[in-house]
Every structure is written in structure tokens, then in C-alpha cells.
Write an enzyme that holds these catalytic residues in place. Sequence first.
Site, PDB file in Angstrom:
ATOM      1  N   HIS A   1      -3.762  -4.967   0.393  1.00  0.00           N
ATOM      2  CA  HIS A   1      -3.190  -5.500   1.645  1.00  0.00           C
ATOM      3  C   HIS A   1      -3.267  -7.023   1.649  1.00  0.00           C
ATOM      4  O   HIS A   1      -4.255  -7.585   2.153  1.00  0.00           O
ATOM      5  CB  HIS A   1      -3.963  -4.951   2.844  1.00  0.00           C
TER       6      HIS A   1
ATOM      7  N   GLY B   1       3.710   1.422   1.015  1.00  0.00           N
ATOM      8  CA  GLY B   1       5.013   0.893   0.598  1.00  0.00           C
ATOM      9  C   GLY B   1       5.159   0.869  -0.918  1.00  0.00           C
ATOM     10  O   GLY B   1       6.227   1.168  -1.466  1.00  0.00           O
TER      11      GLY B   1
ATOM     12  N   GLU C   1      -1.900  -9.029   3.503  1.00  0.00           N
ATOM     13  CA  GLU C   1      -1.832  -9.608   4.862  1.00  0.00           C
ATOM     14  C   GLU C   1      -3.200  -9.986   5.424  1.00  0.00           C
ATOM     15  O   GLU C   1      -3.291 -10.773   6.355  1.00  0.00           O
ATOM     16  CB  GLU C   1      -1.105  -8.662   5.829  1.00  0.00           C
TER      17      GLU C   1
ATOM     18  N   CYS D   1       0.837  -1.210   0.000  1.00  0.00           N
ATOM     19  CA  CYS D   1       0.000   0.000   0.000  1.00  0.00           C
ATOM     20  C   CYS D   1       0.869   1.257   0.000  1.00  0.00           C
ATOM     21  O   CYS D   1       1.431   1.606  -1.023  1.00  0.00           O
ATOM     22  CB  CYS D   1      -1.004  -0.060   1.152  1.00  0.00           C
TER      23      CYS D   1
HETATM   24  N1  GLN Z   1      -1.906   6.643   2.860  1.00  0.00           N
HETATM   25  C1  GLN Z   1      -2.017   5.933   1.640  1.00  0.00           C
HETATM   26  C2  GLN Z   1      -3.390   6.105   0.995  1.00  0.00           C
HETATM   27  O1  GLN Z   1      -4.305   6.563   1.633  1.00  0.00           O
HETATM   28  C3  GLN Z   1      -1.748   4.461   1.868  1.00  0.00           C
HETATM   29  C4  GLN Z   1      -2.762   3.808   2.751  1.00  0.00           C
HETATM   30  C5  GLN Z   1      -2.290   2.496   3.288  1.00  0.00           C
HETATM   31  O2  GLN Z   1      -1.109   2.188   3.279  1.00  0.00           O
HETATM   32  N2  GLN Z   1      -3.211   1.697   3.804  1.00  0.00           N
HETATM   33  O3  GLN Z   1      -3.576   5.804  -0.151  1.00  0.00           O
END
Ligand code: GLN
Length: 544
Positions: free
Chosen positions: A517, A384, A519, A382
Site C-alpha cells: 500500500h 488491484g 498510499e 493490493c
Molecule cells: N483481499 C486481498 C488479500 O487479503 C487484498 C487485501 C487488500 O487489498 N488490502 O490479500
Amino acid sequence: MAKHRKFIFVTGGVLSSIGKGIAAASIGNLLEARGLKISMVKMDPYLNVDAGTMSPFQHGEVFVLDDGGETDLDLGHYSRFVGSAQFTRKNSFTTGRVYDSVIRREREGGYLGKTVQVIPHITDEIKLRIREAAGESDITIIEIGGTVGDIESLPFLEAIRQLRHEEGATNVLFVHVTLVPYIGSAGELKTKPTQHSVKELREIGIQPDILLCRCDRPLSKEIKDKIGLFCNLTGDQVFSAIDIKTIYEVPLYFHDEGVDEKIIEKLGIWSGKPDLSKWRDMVNLIKNPEGTVNIGVVGKYMDWHESYKSLSESLIHGGVANRVQTMVHYIDSEKVESGDLTELKGMDGILVPGGFGERGVEGKIKAIEYARTNNVPFFGICLGLQLAVIEFARNVAGIKNASSAEFKPEGRENVIDIMEHQKKITDKGGTMRLGAYPCDVLEKQSGVKTHAYGAYGETKISERHRHRFEVSNEFLPKLTEHGLVVSGKYKDKATDTELVEMAELPKHPWFLGCQFHPEFLSKPLKPHPLFSAFIASSKKNKKS
Ligand code: GLN
């Protein structure tokens, strides 16, 4: 049709963090292994309508479901322990949600002029939701958040008392998780806190059927009998729940103690012995790995463990898939930002997890650059992924001021941006992409197999999301020209746009970022393919 329709309620006494979630999940695990169809529910006594708005630092991770439900982290435990159970928003609800429905109904005139009250209206709504979540399952296990004695949990406890009355004693079981501390100066285990906690339950009409006593050493028969005497049950309904090194061993321990046997006896269910062979093999592997792999998770220093619960579990599962133990090292991104790479250098693989806000971002970008230029396996999730794209844009594609609209709303080179149609929405919650979305996986790029396909081995997947920003399609041609490969895409039919789901460097030993995600889908008996592949490459890269 389900063979049975039974309910098990799990309450907690004495103090919080007593392991109710793992206890409930372990009971689910054992009953599922006996061939029963299980549903699991978490009821939380706070006023937030769901966990979506709650700070992970206070409450732990927000666990996201396929349907976009933002739930308590215990749903994560349930998903990992009870492999075949399906979870939707119905499986997690709060006091806030219950009141919200009742008040809405009242405003719509649904109560026909009656006085709307906690009993029966709130309690009826709670029972309705429990029965709805039970669906077609044989056994529904419902965990009640908080500690018995809290004012907040009273309506839930009253509702479950009524439910036993309505469903009949053989169809409802009360399990109470409590604490039996060892007091060093007295040299004994103390049963008083448990006695008080059960007394409190009995005062409101709930007689527990099973006591799971958290303790640092097994309880003797004498202690069990004593607790039983004071708590109005027999000693064989009292079980020790000692502290165990790996949470995955808890079901095996409970089984050896006879917990599941006692539960089915009390509920009048006939079932064969549970098949725990695969679970046992997995636990043996965790306890006796063939080696270790060191993974550096680069985050803000206050992003403590509980806010990355599913992530740290998924890394363990990835280890299981490779017969190694994953050692997770939390690395403070601000340290990396200040130029201190010592911790990073000792890592076999580097992971940048999801996150919100600008703090620590430059350090994470530095860590990504280090992984990219030193051929260290890298996994970005995400935020990352977004930071990996920024790093690549700045240092490879020559987009010097590359950033994200999250940190620079007015920036001109935002390779990570908010989608056009979302800009109009002012309610922040409304702009989140939440829940499961399909993704097409690219098999090969210029004849080279992608890391993504290498991991999944299939081209159609579905993964869960929780984010607001996306890789901007405006900058994509420039990024791909310089070698970034988009190996996963989602096609949004409504807006006819394609969104980046995975991006990678196929020539790097393993460098992949995903917008979703993964995970949330990993289970110990079914490690997520991306975690397995990341740990496999980190194992290959092992230092020394
Ligand atoms: N802050 C970023 C977004 O809102 C990533 C969100 C996250 O890592 N869950 O897109």
C-alpha cells in the site's frame, strides 16, 4: 536529548467529526516548522484492542504503520502533516489496549493483591503510555478520540488532568476544538454549545488553554471575548477555525490567526518564526493548478471516501508533483460489471484500490481489461494488483478459470493464493502480512526500463502491507512467458520463497500493480513515486 518535554492535549466538544485530527496535525505541523521535535499520539475510547478488526465503512480507513500497527486514520493525517515524526504502535492506543495490559498484569500477579481500579490503575497505564510515546520529542501532541461528555472518554480525561498536575502547568496545554454554529433564522453565531462543552471539561478539572472554534465565518472580537468570559479564558485564547477548502491550508490559517504563537507563549518555549515556505508553495499549487487529471477509482459502491482517505490524499500529492489537480471519480464496479463503460471512458487514468471480499470483483477486472487494451494508465493496489494478475491470466495467458483463493478456496487455477505455511494458521488475523517489508526493484527487462524503476529510481525500497493472499509462484512462469513482468520482489529468508511485490506491462504506457500500500507513505511535501508516475502518465494521456 530533547530541549523540552511538553504535552499538548487535544479534545473535542459538541459533536464528532469536528476536525480534531486535522487540528492536532496542523498544530504539529506548525511546531515542527519552528524546529521542534514532535511526537503525536491518538487515544481512542473504544474497546477494540486496535483498529485492525474494525470495519472501514464504520470507522474509516485502517492506517498501517511500518511495525504492522493497524491504527486509526488520524495517524495518516499526522504522518502527512508532521513530516519527520516517526510512528509505531506506541503512538496509537485504545481503551481496549489499556484494559488488556492492566488485566494481563493483574492475572500475572502484578498488583500484589491490591484491588485493581480505574483510578489509579487504568489512569496510570494511560499516563505511562503517553510518556512512553513522548520518547525524546520536545512536544507530544495527544488527541483524545470521541467527544467530551461521553462516558467512554472519562478515564482518558482523568489521566490527562493528573498528568498536568504531575508535569506542571507550564508543561501541559489543553486545546479544545469546539463548534460555534451560525443559526440562519437568528442571523447569529451561537456560543452556547461551546460554553456547555467547556463547562463539562471544567467539571472534571480540565480548564482549556486554547479554544479552536469551528465556524463557517470568522468570529468577531466580541464573540471571542464573550466565549472567553463564559469559559474562563481571555479572548486571545479563542480562535476561529473556519471551514477551509483544502485541509493542507489549515496550518497556514492557524498560523495567520496566531495559534502557534499563543501555544509557545503558554508553554514558555522560545522559538523562531516557523519556516512555512515549502508548505505554502505546495498549498498554492493545490489552489492554482495548471490543469486537471481525471482518475477513475473503481470500487464497491459502499466503499465511501473515508475508507480510502490515504489513497485520495496520495492522488492529490501525485497531482502536486505534476502541477495538476487530481479529480478523483469513484466508479461503481457493479455498474462496470453490467457492461456500462461510459464513466470509465472519460478517465485519463484508472486505479483499482485495495479491498476485501468477492463483491464487485468482476467489474474491477473488466475495468482493468479496458485499461490494458486501450492503453489507459492503470494502477492496481493490493487487491488491484491481484485482479490485474487474474485479468492477465485469463485474457492473455489463457488460464481461463484464473481466480483467487479468497473467492474460490477450492479453485484449481488460483493465480492468487494463500501461502502454504499460512494455510495451517486458523486465526484469520494471524495470516495477514502486515507492516513494512523490503522489496527489490527490477531495473530493466529485455533492455526496457520498468515502470517501477522509472518511478523509484532505486532498486531497494520498503513498503507497507496489509493483505492475506499473494501471487502464486506456481503460475508465475506461464504469466511471465506471456509478457507480465515482475518488477518488484520480496525474498522471505525464513521460508526461502520469493513473493511478487510489483507486476507490470513495461510496453503499456503505464500499467503497474503493487501488493503493498504505497498510499501509507505519501506526503504532500514528498509525493510517493508511484503516484507521481501514475499521474504523470495520466496527464500525458489526457483526453481533449
Ligand atoms: N483481499 C486481498 C488479500 O487479503 C487484498 C487485501 C487488500 O487489498 N488490502 O490479500
